[in-house]
Design an enzyme around this catalytic site. Structure first.
Site, PDB file in Angstrom:
ATOM      1  N   ASN A   6       0.863  -1.182   0.000  1.00  0.00           N
ATOM      2  CA  ASN A   6       0.000   0.000   0.000  1.00  0.00           C
ATOM      3  C   ASN A   6       0.900   1.232   0.000  1.00  0.00           C
ATOM      4  O   ASN A   6       1.498   1.566   1.010  1.00  0.00           O
ATOM      5  CB  ASN A   6      -0.890  -0.028   1.252  1.00  0.00           C
ATOM      6  CG  ASN A   6      -1.669   1.260   1.420  1.00  0.00           C
ATOM      7  OD1 ASN A   6      -1.795   2.046   0.478  1.00  0.00           O
ATOM      8  ND2 ASN A   6      -2.189   1.479   2.618  1.00  0.00           N
ATOM      9  N   LYS A   8       0.074   4.319  -0.299  1.00  0.00           N
ATOM     10  CA  LYS A   8      -0.534   5.537   0.259  1.00  0.00           C
ATOM     11  C   LYS A   8      -0.313   6.707  -0.718  1.00  0.00           C
ATOM     12  O   LYS A   8      -0.303   6.480  -1.930  1.00  0.00           O
ATOM     13  CB  LYS A   8       0.017   5.812   1.656  1.00  0.00           C
ATOM     14  CG  LYS A   8      -0.025   4.555   2.532  1.00  0.00           C
ATOM     15  CD  LYS A   8       0.174   4.791   3.985  1.00  0.00           C
ATOM     16  CE  LYS A   8       0.089   3.471   4.715  1.00  0.00           C
ATOM     17  NZ  LYS A   8      -0.040   3.611   6.148  1.00  0.00           N
ATOM     18  N   HIS A  90      -9.510   1.370   4.324  1.00  0.00           N
ATOM     19  CA  HIS A  90      -8.268   1.532   5.093  1.00  0.00           C
ATOM     20  C   HIS A  90      -8.515   2.479   6.276  1.00  0.00           C
ATOM     21  O   HIS A  90      -9.305   3.420   6.172  1.00  0.00           O
ATOM     22  CB  HIS A  90      -7.172   2.086   4.182  1.00  0.00           C
ATOM     23  CG  HIS A  90      -5.834   2.059   4.829  1.00  0.00           C
ATOM     24  ND1 HIS A  90      -5.410   3.049   5.689  1.00  0.00           N
ATOM     25  CD2 HIS A  90      -4.839   1.147   4.792  1.00  0.00           C
ATOM     26  CE1 HIS A  90      -4.208   2.746   6.137  1.00  0.00           C
ATOM     27  NE2 HIS A  90      -3.837   1.593   5.605  1.00  0.00           N
ATOM     28  N   GLU A  92      -6.915   4.864   7.407  1.00  0.00           N
ATOM     29  CA  GLU A  92      -6.697   6.289   7.122  1.00  0.00           C
ATOM     30  C   GLU A  92      -7.921   6.896   6.441  1.00  0.00           C
ATOM     31  O   GLU A  92      -8.231   8.073   6.633  1.00  0.00           O
ATOM     32  CB  GLU A  92      -5.419   6.480   6.287  1.00  0.00           C
ATOM     33  CG  GLU A  92      -4.180   6.259   7.154  1.00  0.00           C
ATOM     34  CD  GLU A  92      -2.976   5.720   6.428  1.00  0.00           C
ATOM     35  OE1 GLU A  92      -2.924   5.772   5.187  1.00  0.00           O
ATOM     36  OE2 GLU A  92      -2.056   5.220   7.123  1.00  0.00           O
ATOM     37  N   GLU A 156      -5.611  -4.828  10.304  1.00  0.00           N
ATOM     38  CA  GLU A 156      -4.594  -3.816  10.559  1.00  0.00           C
ATOM     39  C   GLU A 156      -4.940  -3.094  11.861  1.00  0.00           C
ATOM     40  O   GLU A 156      -5.723  -2.128  11.849  1.00  0.00           O
ATOM     41  CB  GLU A 156      -4.549  -2.800   9.410  1.00  0.00           C
ATOM     42  CG  GLU A 156      -4.191  -3.417   8.077  1.00  0.00           C
ATOM     43  CD  GLU A 156      -3.584  -2.396   7.133  1.00  0.00           C
ATOM     44  OE1 GLU A 156      -2.468  -2.628   6.663  1.00  0.00           O
ATOM     45  OE2 GLU A 156      -4.224  -1.354   6.887  1.00  0.00           O
ATOM     46  N   GLY A 162       2.156   2.437  10.766  1.00  0.00           N
ATOM     47  CA  GLY A 162       3.093   3.542  10.639  1.00  0.00           C
ATOM     48  C   GLY A 162       3.748   3.939  11.947  1.00  0.00           C
ATOM     49  O   GLY A 162       4.374   4.987  12.045  1.00  0.00           O
ATOM     50  N   SER A 192       3.121  -1.990  10.343  1.00  0.00           N
ATOM     51  CA  SER A 192       4.569  -2.014  10.593  1.00  0.00           C
ATOM     52  C   SER A 192       5.225  -3.352  10.242  1.00  0.00           C
ATOM     53  O   SER A 192       6.133  -3.806  10.942  1.00  0.00           O
ATOM     54  CB  SER A 192       4.872  -1.603  12.039  1.00  0.00           C
ATOM     55  OG  SER A 192       4.424  -0.278  12.282  1.00  0.00           O
TER      56      SER A 192
HETATM   57  P1  PGA Z   1       2.647   0.420   7.651  1.00  0.00           P
HETATM   58  O1  PGA Z   1       1.210   0.639   6.973  1.00  0.00           O
HETATM   59  O2  PGA Z   1       3.206  -0.878   7.119  1.00  0.00           O
HETATM   60  O3  PGA Z   1       3.441   1.619   7.231  1.00  0.00           O
HETATM   61  O4  PGA Z   1       2.418   0.363   9.122  1.00  0.00           O
HETATM   62  C1  PGA Z   1       0.332  -0.444   6.746  1.00  0.00           C
HETATM   63  C2  PGA Z   1      -0.910   0.072   6.064  1.00  0.00           C
HETATM   64  O5  PGA Z   1      -1.323   1.205   6.352  1.00  0.00           O
HETATM   65  O6  PGA Z   1      -1.507  -0.621   5.216  1.00  0.00           O
END
Ligand code: PGA
Length: 234
Positions: A6, A8, A90, A92, A156, A162, A192
Site C-alpha cells: 500500500n 498511500k 483503510h 486512514e 490492521e 506507521g 509495521s
Molecule cells: P505500515 O502501513 O506498514 O506503514 O504500518 C500499513 C498500512 O497502512 O496498510
C-alpha cells in the site's frame, strides 16, 4: 500467500515507472504480489508490470459505476485501466475521510460485482484494544462483508500502522482466527510489517499474507518481505 504494498500518497507516475521497472527484475519467490499506487500512477504501474505475475490495485473505489461524485473513481474505470482490485476501508480513510462501515460495505460489494478483487481493511484503535473491545469492533466492521472468492480481509490494528509497533505474532494469530470464525476468506496482517518481522508473522497458521505500507516503498525491503513469505527462502 499474498503480499500487497500500500503506497498511500507516495510515488507519482515517474517514480512509479522507475519502481516497477526495478521490481519486475526481482525474484519475489513465487508469492502473489500486488502493488497499490495512487490513482494517477495506476496506468504506468499496469504498463510496466504487464506480463509479470505482479498485480496492480487501487487504494479506494466508489460504489456507483458513474455519476456526480466529484473526486471519486469507479470500479468500471479501474477495470478499463487493467487494474486488478482495490483496497477498501483503510483506517486512514476511516479516520480522515469519513469512511464508515456502511460505505465500506457498499464499495466492497460494487467492486466485487464489477469483477475487481478487494482487500477490505479492519482493525481496532489502541483504546479499543485496551478496553477489551477488539472482538466487538472487528465483528461490527465485518458485519458489512460477505464471503466472496475475490475478497480478502486485511487485519490492521490501527495502533500498529506507521508506528513501528507491530502486533506480536500471537496477537495477530488470535485476531485472524477470530476474523475467520466470522467470515471464511483469507486474512492479511498489516501494521509495521518489515523484513525483520515478516517471517514470524507470516508463519502463523491464520496469517495468509501481509498488507505493507512504509516498507513497500523501498524495492529492497518489499522484495525481502515477499521472499520472507516463502519459508525455504528466508
Ligand atoms: P505500515 O502501513 O506498514 O506503514 O504500518 C500499513 C498500512 O497502512 O496498510
Amino acid at each position: 500467500m499474498l503480499i500487497a504494498g500500500n503506497w498511500k500518497m507516495y510515488n507519482g507516475p515517474a517514480e512509479t515507472a522507475a519502481f516497477c521497472a526495478e521490481l519486475r527484475e526481482r525474484d519475489l519467490g513465487g508469492v502473489d504480489v500486488v502493488v497499490c499506487p495512487p490513482f494517477v500512477s495506476l496506468a504506468p504501474a499496469v504498463q510496466l508490470l504487464a506480463g509479470t505475475e505482479i498485480a496492480v490495485a487501487a487504494q479506494n473505489v466508489h460504489w456507483e459505476p458513474e455519476g456526480a461524485y466529484t473526486g471519486e473513481i469507479s470500479a468500471p474505470m479501474l477495470k478499463e485501466l487493467g487494474v486488478y482490485g482495490a483496497i477498501v476501508g483503510h483506517s486512514e480513510r476511516r479516520q480522515w475521510f469519513g469512511e464508515t462501515d456502511e460505505t465500506v460495505g457498499r464499495r466492497t460489494s460494487a467492486a466485487l460485482e464489477a469483477g475487481l478483487s478487494v482487500i477490505a481493511c479492519v482493525g481496532e484503535l489502541e483504546e479499543e484494544r485496551e478496553r477489551g473491545d477488539t472482538e466487538d469492533v472487528l465483528r461490527r466492521q465485518l458485519s458489512v462483508l460477505e464471503p466472496h472468492e475475490n475478497l480478502v480481509v486485511a487485519y490492521e490494528p490501527v495502533w500498529a500502522i506507521g508506528t513501528g509497533k507491530t502486533a506480536t505474532p500471537g496477537m495477530a494469530q488470535e485476531a485472524h482466527a477470530f476474523i475467520k470464525s466470522l467470515i471464511a476468506v483469507p486474512v492479511l496482517y498489516g501494521g509495521s510489517v518489515k523484513p525483520e518481522n515478516a517471517a514470524e508473522l507470516l508463519d502463523q497458521p491464520d496469517v495468509d499474507g501481509a498488507l505493507v505500507g512504509g516498507a513497500s516503498l523501498d524495492v529492497d525491503s518489499f522484495t525481502a518481505i515477499c521472499r520472507a513469505a516463502v519459508p525455504s527462502l528466508s
